[in-house]
Design a protein around this motif. Structure first.
Motif, mmCIF file in Angstrom:
data_model
loop_
_atom_site.group_PDB
_atom_site.id
_atom_site.type_symbol
_atom_site.label_atom_id
_atom_site.label_comp_id
_atom_site.label_asym_id
_atom_site.label_seq_id
_atom_site.Cartn_x
_atom_site.Cartn_y
_atom_site.Cartn_z
ATOM 1 N N ARG A 244 0.908 -1.160 0.032
ATOM 2 C CA ARG A 244 -0.300 -0.043 0.073
ATOM 3 C C ARG A 244 0.820 1.353 -0.082
ATOM 4 N NH1 ARG A 244 -2.867 -0.692 4.892
ATOM 5 N NH2 ARG A 244 -3.459 1.500 4.710
ATOM 6 N N SER A 245 1.976 1.224 0.658
ATOM 7 C CA SER A 245 2.785 2.338 0.703
ATOM 8 C C SER A 245 3.353 2.707 -0.520
ATOM 9 C CB SER A 245 3.853 2.317 1.876
ATOM 10 O OG SER A 245 3.352 2.292 3.193
ATOM 11 N N GLY A 246 3.901 1.707 -1.391
ATOM 12 C CA GLY A 246 4.459 1.678 -2.813
ATOM 13 C C GLY A 246 3.619 2.302 -3.604
ATOM 14 N N ASP A 247 2.235 1.721 -3.549
ATOM 15 C CA ASP A 247 1.088 1.931 -4.286
ATOM 16 C C ASP A 247 0.733 3.756 -4.095
ATOM 17 O OD1 ASP A 247 0.857 -0.290 -5.248
ATOM 18 O OD2 ASP A 247 -1.056 -0.869 -4.034
ATOM 19 N N VAL A 248 1.031 4.139 -2.823
ATOM 20 C CA VAL A 248 0.458 5.593 -2.566
ATOM 21 C C VAL A 248 1.597 6.413 -3.210
ATOM 22 C CG1 VAL A 248 0.987 7.662 -0.758
ATOM 23 C CG2 VAL A 248 -0.664 5.483 -0.381
ATOM 24 N N LEU A 249 2.823 5.907 -2.956
ATOM 25 C CA LEU A 249 3.763 6.937 -3.885
ATOM 26 C C LEU A 249 3.574 6.807 -5.335
ATOM 27 C CD1 LEU A 249 6.997 5.657 -1.701
ATOM 28 C CD2 LEU A 249 6.025 8.054 -1.791
ATOM 29 N N VAL A 250 3.482 5.604 -5.942
ATOM 30 C CA VAL A 250 3.356 5.571 -7.188
ATOM 31 C C VAL A 250 2.269 6.439 -7.934
ATOM 32 C CG1 VAL A 250 2.914 4.061 -9.171
ATOM 33 C CG2 VAL A 250 4.539 3.092 -7.893
ATOM 34 N N ASP A 251 1.214 6.128 -7.202
ATOM 35 C CA ASP A 251 0.018 7.086 -7.509
ATOM 36 C C ASP A 251 0.280 8.580 -7.510
ATOM 37 O OD1 ASP A 251 -2.874 7.292 -8.079
ATOM 38 O OD2 ASP A 251 -2.888 8.483 -6.223
ATOM 39 N N ARG A 252 1.153 8.990 -6.625
ATOM 40 C CA ARG A 252 1.199 10.310 -6.311
ATOM 41 C C ARG A 252 2.286 10.898 -7.635
ATOM 42 N NH1 ARG A 252 -1.795 9.959 -2.054
ATOM 43 N NH2 ARG A 252 -2.316 11.588 -0.982
ATOM 44 N N ILE A 253 3.234 10.007 -7.722
ATOM 45 C CA ILE A 253 4.376 10.382 -8.787
ATOM 46 C C ILE A 253 3.869 10.453 -10.087
ATOM 47 C CG2 ILE A 253 6.195 9.214 -10.139
ATOM 48 C CD1 ILE A 253 7.023 7.916 -7.313
ATOM 49 N N GLU A 254 2.547 9.597 -10.505
ATOM 50 C CA GLU A 254 2.268 9.624 -11.836
ATOM 51 C C GLU A 254 1.176 10.696 -12.043
ATOM 52 O OE1 GLU A 254 0.829 5.655 -12.032
ATOM 53 O OE2 GLU A 254 2.861 4.838 -13.092
ATOM 54 N N LYS A 255 0.550 10.752 -10.865
ATOM 55 C CA LYS A 255 -0.688 12.015 -10.878
ATOM 56 C C LYS A 255 0.164 13.346 -10.968
ATOM 57 C CE LYS A 255 -4.647 10.088 -8.754
ATOM 58 N NZ LYS A 255 -5.511 9.824 -7.676
ATOM 59 N N ALA B 231 4.738 12.738 3.625
ATOM 60 C CA ALA B 231 6.257 13.139 2.839
ATOM 61 C C ALA B 231 5.839 13.618 1.472
ATOM 62 C CB ALA B 231 6.895 11.867 2.758
ATOM 63 N N TRP B 232 5.071 13.187 0.593
ATOM 64 C CA TRP B 232 4.737 13.551 -0.809
ATOM 65 C C TRP B 232 4.130 14.760 -0.764
ATOM 66 C CZ3 TRP B 232 7.116 12.373 -5.380
ATOM 67 C CH2 TRP B 232 6.550 12.950 -6.314
ATOM 68 N N ASP B 233 2.986 14.662 -0.100
ATOM 69 C CA ASP B 233 1.992 16.025 -0.234
ATOM 70 C C ASP B 233 2.952 17.338 0.323
ATOM 71 O OD1 ASP B 233 0.272 14.210 -1.120
ATOM 72 O OD2 ASP B 233 -0.920 14.180 0.537
ATOM 73 N N GLU B 234 3.507 16.948 1.268
ATOM 74 C CA GLU B 234 4.103 18.270 1.989
ATOM 75 C C GLU B 234 5.506 18.679 1.791
ATOM 76 O OE1 GLU B 234 2.314 20.172 3.915
ATOM 77 O OE2 GLU B 234 0.426 18.926 3.714
ATOM 78 N N ILE B 235 6.392 17.743 1.044
ATOM 79 C CA ILE B 235 7.831 17.952 0.887
ATOM 80 C C ILE B 235 7.974 17.424 -0.586
ATOM 81 C CG2 ILE B 235 9.991 17.516 1.561
ATOM 82 C CD1 ILE B 235 8.956 16.447 4.281
ATOM 83 N N LEU B 236 7.990 16.412 -0.780
ATOM 84 C CA LEU B 236 8.601 15.724 -2.224
ATOM 85 C C LEU B 236 7.807 16.316 -3.287
ATOM 86 C CD1 LEU B 236 9.734 12.216 -1.298
ATOM 87 C CD2 LEU B 236 11.113 14.037 -1.327
ATOM 88 N N GLY B 237 6.455 16.305 -3.201
ATOM 89 C CA GLY B 237 5.758 16.891 -4.313
ATOM 90 C C GLY B 237 5.977 18.188 -4.617
ATOM 91 N N ARG B 238 6.211 19.035 -3.757
ATOM 92 C CA ARG B 238 6.743 20.492 -3.950
ATOM 93 C C ARG B 238 8.136 20.404 -4.344
ATOM 94 N NH1 ARG B 238 3.788 23.156 1.438
ATOM 95 N NH2 ARG B 238 1.893 21.842 1.026
ATOM 96 N N GLN B 239 9.105 19.963 -3.594
ATOM 97 C CA GLN B 239 10.309 20.000 -4.012
ATOM 98 C C GLN B 239 10.672 19.354 -5.251
ATOM 99 O OE1 GLN B 239 13.331 21.619 -2.468
ATOM 100 N NE2 GLN B 239 11.543 23.011 -1.962
ATOM 101 N N LEU B 240 10.080 18.367 -5.803
ATOM 102 C CA LEU B 240 10.319 17.775 -7.200
ATOM 103 C C LEU B 240 9.308 18.532 -8.271
ATOM 104 C CD1 LEU B 240 10.538 14.046 -6.015
ATOM 105 C CD2 LEU B 240 12.360 15.758 -6.383
ATOM 106 N N ASP B 241 8.938 19.711 -7.989
ATOM 107 C CA ASP B 241 8.277 20.416 -9.030
ATOM 108 C C ASP B 241 9.179 21.692 -9.294
ATOM 109 O OD1 ASP B 241 6.725 22.021 -10.594
ATOM 110 O OD2 ASP B 241 4.675 21.515 -9.371
ATOM 111 N N PHE B 242 9.533 21.597 -10.666
ATOM 112 C CA PHE B 242 10.305 22.681 -11.206
ATOM 113 C C PHE B 242 9.900 24.182 -10.704
ATOM 114 C CE2 PHE B 242 11.934 25.456 -14.382
ATOM 115 C CZ PHE B 242 13.196 25.583 -14.039
#
Length: 180
Positions: free
Chosen positions: A30-41, A148-159
């Motif tokens: 489930r954790s991997g699925d969460v990350l994959v979903d957010r990465i692709e979205k 981690a994705w919503d608050e940090i990585l999603g933002r920092q990995l957006d140019f």
């Protein structure tokens, strides 16, 4: 204050996801699925995905393999960041890092404190760089991966994220290796 500059073009990065678990299979990840979903979205590319047991040498070897692959920009692992004897993901990451991103763990703790209070002290999330590739180790819970994705990585990995982001310095991470 941070913001997205809509005048800039989005730049997709290629991200590998590693789940570290002695018990999970691909249909239970489930954790991997969460990350994959957010990465692709978000519009990024899932470059690879694997599940490994909590074995330090094997985890470190997979991280090195991905860091040596020019088609991978970022590696995100989930699981094995706790305090038990089998939790060795952080040690494997640190075996691989050229530079640690110390503030990543601090910011993750701050985000976690808002959700789970003092239980956040049990997580050892970490981030670093090797061979021009970002690496991040997240706890193995879906909630922690979302945070981690919503608050940090999603933002920092957006140019487009301002005032700064990880993507804009990605081409310079390995500049020391190109110097003569």
């Amino acid at each position: 204050m941070s913001r997205i500059d809509e005048t800039l073009d989005f730049i997709a990065v290629r991200i590998a996801v590693l789940t570290v678990s002695d018990t999970r299979s691909s249909d239970q990840d489930r954790s991997g699925d969460v990350l994959v979903d957010r990465i692709e979205k978000a519009g990024h590319v899932l470059a690879d995905r694997k599940i490994l047991r909590d074995e330090r040498a094997e985890i470190a070897e997979q991280l090195r393999t991905w860091c040596d692959d020019p088609s991978i920009d970022v590696v995100i692992s989930t699981g094995g960041t706790g305090l038990t004897g089998r939790d060795v993901t952080v040690e494997a990451h640190r075996d691989v890092y050229e530079k640690e991103i110390g503030a990543f763990g601090t910011v993750f703790t701050i985000v976690s404190m808002q959700k789970i209070g003092t239980s956040a002290v049990q997580s050892r999330a970490t981030g670093g760089v090797r061979n021009g590739t970002y690496l991040f180790a997240l706890p193995g819970s879906p909630g922690a991966c979302k945070d981690a994705w919503d608050e940090i990585l999603g933002r920092q990995l957006d140019f487009r994220h301002r005032p700064c982001n990880f993507v804009e310095i990605l081409p310079r991470l390995d500049e020391h290796q190109r110097r003569k």
